[in-house]
Design a protein around this motif. Structure first.
Motif, PDB file in Angstrom:
ATOM      1  N   ALA A   8       1.258  -1.379  -0.216  1.00 17.88           N
ATOM      2  CA  ALA A   8      -0.393  -0.250  -0.011  1.00 17.88           C
ATOM      3  C   ALA A   8       1.423   1.179   0.352  1.00 17.88           C
ATOM      4  N   GLY A   9       1.516   1.455   1.044  1.00 13.78           N
ATOM      5  CA  GLY A   9       2.971   2.651   0.712  1.00 13.78           C
ATOM      6  C   GLY A   9       3.433   2.540  -0.692  1.00 13.78           C
ATOM      7  N   ALA A  10       3.787   1.473  -1.238  1.00 15.29           N
ATOM      8  CA  ALA A  10       4.495   1.500  -2.511  1.00 15.29           C
ATOM      9  C   ALA A  10       3.296   1.614  -3.742  1.00 15.29           C
ATOM     10  N   PHE A  11       2.064   2.009  -3.517  1.00 11.27           N
ATOM     11  CA  PHE A  11       1.243   2.245  -4.752  1.00 11.27           C
ATOM     12  C   PHE A  11       1.262   3.548  -3.817  1.00 11.27           C
ATOM     13  N   LEU A  37       4.718   1.334 -16.921  1.00  9.62           N
ATOM     14  CA  LEU A  37       3.564   0.500 -17.744  1.00  9.62           C
ATOM     15  C   LEU A  37       4.501  -0.044 -18.085  1.00  9.62           C
ATOM     16  N   LEU A  38       5.749   0.081 -18.601  1.00 14.81           N
ATOM     17  CA  LEU A  38       6.361  -0.765 -19.257  1.00 14.81           C
ATOM     18  C   LEU A  38       6.998  -1.703 -18.062  1.00 14.81           C
ATOM     19  N   ALA A  39       7.552  -0.890 -17.208  1.00 13.30           N
ATOM     20  CA  ALA A  39       8.489  -1.474 -16.129  1.00 13.30           C
ATOM     21  C   ALA A  39       7.052  -2.321 -15.276  1.00 13.30           C
ATOM     22  N   ALA A  40       5.875  -2.625 -15.545  1.00 13.24           N
ATOM     23  CA  ALA A  40       4.715  -3.454 -14.854  1.00 13.24           C
ATOM     24  C   ALA A  40       4.709  -4.522 -15.652  1.00 13.24           C
ATOM     25  N   PHE A  41       5.377  -4.920 -17.405  1.00 13.89           N
ATOM     26  CA  PHE A  41       5.396  -5.715 -17.995  1.00 13.89           C
ATOM     27  C   PHE A  41       6.188  -6.260 -17.950  1.00 13.89           C
ATOM     28  N   VAL A  42       7.478  -6.145 -17.893  1.00 14.19           N
ATOM     29  CA  VAL A  42       8.510  -6.657 -17.975  1.00 14.19           C
ATOM     30  C   VAL A  42       9.446  -7.305 -16.268  1.00 14.19           C
ATOM     31  N   VAL A  43       9.008  -6.371 -15.546  1.00 16.58           N
ATOM     32  CA  VAL A  43       9.433  -7.322 -14.700  1.00 16.58           C
ATOM     33  C   VAL A  43       8.563  -8.671 -13.581  1.00 16.58           C
ATOM     34  N   SER A  44       9.304  -9.196 -13.460  1.00  8.87           N
ATOM     35  CA  SER A  44       8.015 -10.659 -13.440  1.00  8.87           C
ATOM     36  C   SER A  44       8.798 -11.084 -12.133  1.00  8.87           C
ATOM     37  N   GLY A  45      10.397 -10.939 -11.427  1.00  9.43           N
ATOM     38  CA  GLY A  45      10.548 -11.625 -10.291  1.00  9.43           C
ATOM     39  C   GLY A  45      11.420 -10.046  -9.447  1.00  9.43           C
ATOM     40  N   GLY A  46      12.055 -10.498  -8.129  1.00  6.59           N
ATOM     41  CA  GLY A  46      12.773 -10.153  -7.277  1.00  6.59           C
ATOM     42  C   GLY A  46      11.871  -9.324  -6.448  1.00  6.59           C
ATOM     43  N   PRO A  47      12.594  -8.335  -5.429  1.00  8.47           N
ATOM     44  CA  PRO A  47      12.468  -7.007  -4.905  1.00  8.47           C
ATOM     45  C   PRO A  47      11.223  -6.219  -4.999  1.00  8.47           C
ATOM     46  N   LEU A  48      11.607  -5.933  -6.628  1.00  8.45           N
ATOM     47  CA  LEU A  48      10.703  -4.795  -7.536  1.00  8.45           C
ATOM     48  C   LEU A  48       8.905  -5.324  -7.798  1.00  8.45           C
ATOM     49  N   PHE A  49       9.048  -6.858  -7.943  1.00  9.67           N
ATOM     50  CA  PHE A  49       7.636  -7.166  -8.383  1.00  9.67           C
ATOM     51  C   PHE A  49       6.967  -7.290  -7.138  1.00  9.67           C
ATOM     52  N   LEU A  51       7.149  -6.290  -4.367  1.00 12.86           N
ATOM     53  CA  LEU A  51       6.960  -4.919  -3.391  1.00 12.86           C
ATOM     54  C   LEU A  51       5.733  -4.597  -4.170  1.00 12.86           C
ATOM     55  N   PHE A  52       5.079  -4.625  -5.453  1.00 14.74           N
ATOM     56  CA  PHE A  52       3.639  -4.611  -5.838  1.00 14.74           C
ATOM     57  C   PHE A  52       3.088  -5.577  -6.138  1.00 14.74           C
ATOM     58  N   ALA A  53       3.683  -5.894  -6.585  1.00 13.86           N
ATOM     59  CA  ALA A  53       2.912  -7.855  -6.452  1.00 13.86           C
ATOM     60  C   ALA A  53       1.953  -7.785  -5.065  1.00 13.86           C
ATOM     61  N   PHE A  54       0.309  -8.263  -5.638  1.00 19.43           N
ATOM     62  CA  PHE A  54      -0.651  -9.012  -5.228  1.00 19.43           C
ATOM     63  C   PHE A  54      -0.991 -10.690  -5.550  1.00 19.43           C
ATOM     64  N   ARG A  62       3.532 -11.669 -13.141  1.00 14.03           N
ATOM     65  CA  ARG A  62       2.782 -10.197 -13.640  1.00 14.03           C
ATOM     66  C   ARG A  62       2.187  -9.021 -12.944  1.00 14.03           C
ATOM     67  N   LEU A  63       3.021  -8.715 -13.323  1.00  9.93           N
ATOM     68  CA  LEU A  63       1.979  -7.438 -12.296  1.00  9.93           C
ATOM     69  C   LEU A  63       1.142  -6.692 -12.789  1.00  9.93           C
ATOM     70  N   TYR A  64      -0.329  -7.361 -12.969  1.00  4.19           N
ATOM     71  CA  TYR A  64      -1.412  -7.285 -13.398  1.00  4.19           C
ATOM     72  C   TYR A  64      -2.101  -5.895 -12.661  1.00  4.19           C
ATOM     73  N   GLY A  65      -2.088  -6.640 -11.847  1.00  2.00           N
ATOM     74  CA  GLY A  65      -2.888  -4.907 -10.509  1.00  2.00           C
ATOM     75  C   GLY A  65      -2.218  -3.750 -10.671  1.00  2.00           C
ATOM     76  N   LEU A  66      -0.622  -3.304 -11.003  1.00  2.00           N
ATOM     77  CA  LEU A  66      -0.191  -2.504 -11.003  1.00  2.00           C
ATOM     78  C   LEU A  66      -0.227  -2.210 -11.957  1.00  2.00           C
ATOM     79  N   ILE A  67      -0.606  -2.812 -13.294  1.00  2.00           N
ATOM     80  CA  ILE A  67      -0.747  -2.663 -14.981  1.00  2.00           C
ATOM     81  C   ILE A  67      -1.961  -1.860 -15.503  1.00  2.00           C
ATOM     82  N   THR A  68      -3.639  -2.424 -13.870  1.00  2.00           N
ATOM     83  CA  THR A  68      -4.420  -1.973 -14.214  1.00  2.00           C
ATOM     84  C   THR A  68      -4.208  -0.322 -13.832  1.00  2.00           C
ATOM     85  N   PHE A  69      -4.079  -0.511 -12.777  1.00  2.00           N
ATOM     86  CA  PHE A  69      -4.135   0.735 -11.692  1.00  2.00           C
ATOM     87  C   PHE A  69      -3.396   2.067 -12.742  1.00  2.00           C
ATOM     88  N   VAL A  70      -1.969   1.786 -13.341  1.00  4.38           N
ATOM     89  CA  VAL A  70      -1.345   2.908 -14.045  1.00  4.38           C
ATOM     90  C   VAL A  70      -2.247   3.020 -14.851  1.00  4.38           C
TER      91      VAL A  70
END
Length: 443
Positions: A8-11, A37-49, A51-54, A62-70
């Protein structure tokens, strides 16, 4: 997997980037959205993933939650840039969702009380929306003189709608909630409410007190409480306290009638569920038409709609009279034996859709009379004849409710749909009768 609070803090931090639009302009802010948006499509793992992954995002990597939000934020930004929607509404709506969710997640760590979660979201979201709208106006060089009451009104209205939608939908449906909040705020801003600091302060105190009382007394669920607060706030701001008096009569008397001999009605199988606490569907089913009439009155007064504003007043009174009549006829009539089906007059079991009793019908007529009496006392334009029209409209709406219950409820319509159509019929009948009377007087 990251904690809900960190996500929630990241969002929320991401939502803060919406200030790039008023700060640098739409064209300069567009690449920011594209990169995210590009980062949300590309990132599929790791700390950044993480942080935003539901939770559901892990299965598809895939960070679909972040993609739809953006995408939702981008769509709202495009609307703001290409229409009459203010950029302050866009920024305020985005920040409202991000920081409201963060405030809610922080309270979830400490308590499981749903009413606390909803309250935290509303307070955190409202404050963020106020800051976002104010900052945007400052960045755009717009004068803030006299604007703060409207900013607060739009922020609180948006927060209430968002909290309600989040209660009805899933917590992951924030993109839909964001778009809904932005569109509602745009509509309310177009109606140009004339409110001062004192007016909005008193309105907030009254509405919050009303909402808390309805929840504390068991008359409404959390969703029902939020719906009621939003309806009352809009009614006070766009109609006034005389309109509020008409509306609150239904909520107060209707809630009391629900509690009337509740144990007996529960034993007979005709009582409201959840110990009589009404949810958002029930509140909206009975009051959505009234709210539409309030907004129609405001739009007509602002010359955004043709026609006389008084017709919307009669539509409002007719819909509330119908809701009152139907509620009292059901709640009072439910404790008496030998109901009869309204279409055939054949005896039916208590609780049968479309079943009526003479005691319930009298109670319904009395309920319409209460609404008519309050309208007569507060609105000089109603008059004695107008009060009779309101009673007649309430009885017509109550009858339509019973007819729909006997014919379509259960197979085609649900209870809330029946309530909506009944109140709509009462509103239309009341407005048409008032129009006919005014034409007769004119000629």
């Amino acid at each position: 997997m990251t904690s809900p609070v960190r996500r929630a803090g990241a969002f929320a931090a991401l939502c803060t980037l919406s200030l790039a639009v008023p700060l640098f302009g739409p064209m300069a802010a567009a690449p920011v959205a594209a990169v995210v948006l590009l980062a949300a499509f590309v990132v599929s793992g790791g700390p950044l993933f993480d942080l935003f992954a539901f939770p559901d995002d892990y299965e598809d990597e895939r960070l679909y939650g972040l993609i739809t939000f953006v995408l939702a934020a981008t769509a709202l930004g495009v609307i703001a840039v290409t229409s009459s929607m203010s950029l302050s509404i866009f920024v305020g709506s985005v920040l409202l969702i991000g920081y409201g969710n963060l405030a809610e997640q922080l309270t979830r760590v400490r308590t499981d009380a749903a009413v606390v979660h909803a309250s935290a979201f509303c307070v955190g979201g409202s404050l963020a929306a106020v800051v976002g709208q104010t900052a945007t106006l400052v960045l755009l060089g717009t004068s803030l003189e006299g604007a703060f009451p409207s900013i607060v009104f739009l922020a609180v209205s948006g927060a209430l709608l968002a909290a309600l939608l989040r209660d009805v939908l899933l917590l992951y449906d924030d993109p839909i909630v964001m778009l809904s909040v932005g569109l509602l705020s745009w509509l309310l801003a177009e109606l140009e409410p004339e409110i001062g600091a004192t007016v909005i302060a008193i309105a907030l105190v009254v509405t919050v007190a009303f909402g808390y009382a309805s929840y504390a007394l068991g008359a409404a669920s959390v969703a029902g409480m939020l719906t009621g607060i939003l309806l009352v706030l809009l009614t006070i701001v766009f109609g006034g306290y005389d309109w509020f008096a008409v509306l609150i009569s239904f909520f107060a008397i209707g809630s009391l009638s629900t509690k009337f001999r509740y144990e007996e009605k529960a034993a007979r199988g005709v009582a409201e569920d959840n110990d009589g606490a009404r949810g958002s569907g029930n509140v909206l089913g009975n009051a959505a038409v009234a709210l539409t009439a309030v907004l129609g009155y405001a739009a007509s007064s602002a010359e955004l709609l043709p026609g006389g504003a008084d017709l919307f007043l009669f539509a409002f009174a007719g819909s509330v009279a119908t809701a009152m009549s139907d509620t009292l006829s059901s709640e009072i009539g439910g404790v008496f034996d030998q109901p009869r089906l309204i279409t055939t007059l054949e005896p039916v079991d208590p609780g049968t859709d479309g079943g009526v009793t003479w005691q319930g019908e009298l109670a319904g007529i009395a309920g319409a009379g209460v609404v008519a009496g309050i309208a007569y006392g507060f609105f000089p334009e109603v008059g004695a004849v107008g009060a009779v029209v309101i009673v007649a409209a309430g009885v017509v709406g109550m009858t339509v409710d019973s007819l729909l219950g006997a014919t379509l409820e259960g197979s085609v319509l649900g209870n809330q749909g029946v309530n909506f159509l009944a109140t709509l019929s009462g509103a239309v009948v009341c407005a048409l009768l008032a129009l006919g009377l005014s034409a007769a007087v004119f000629w």
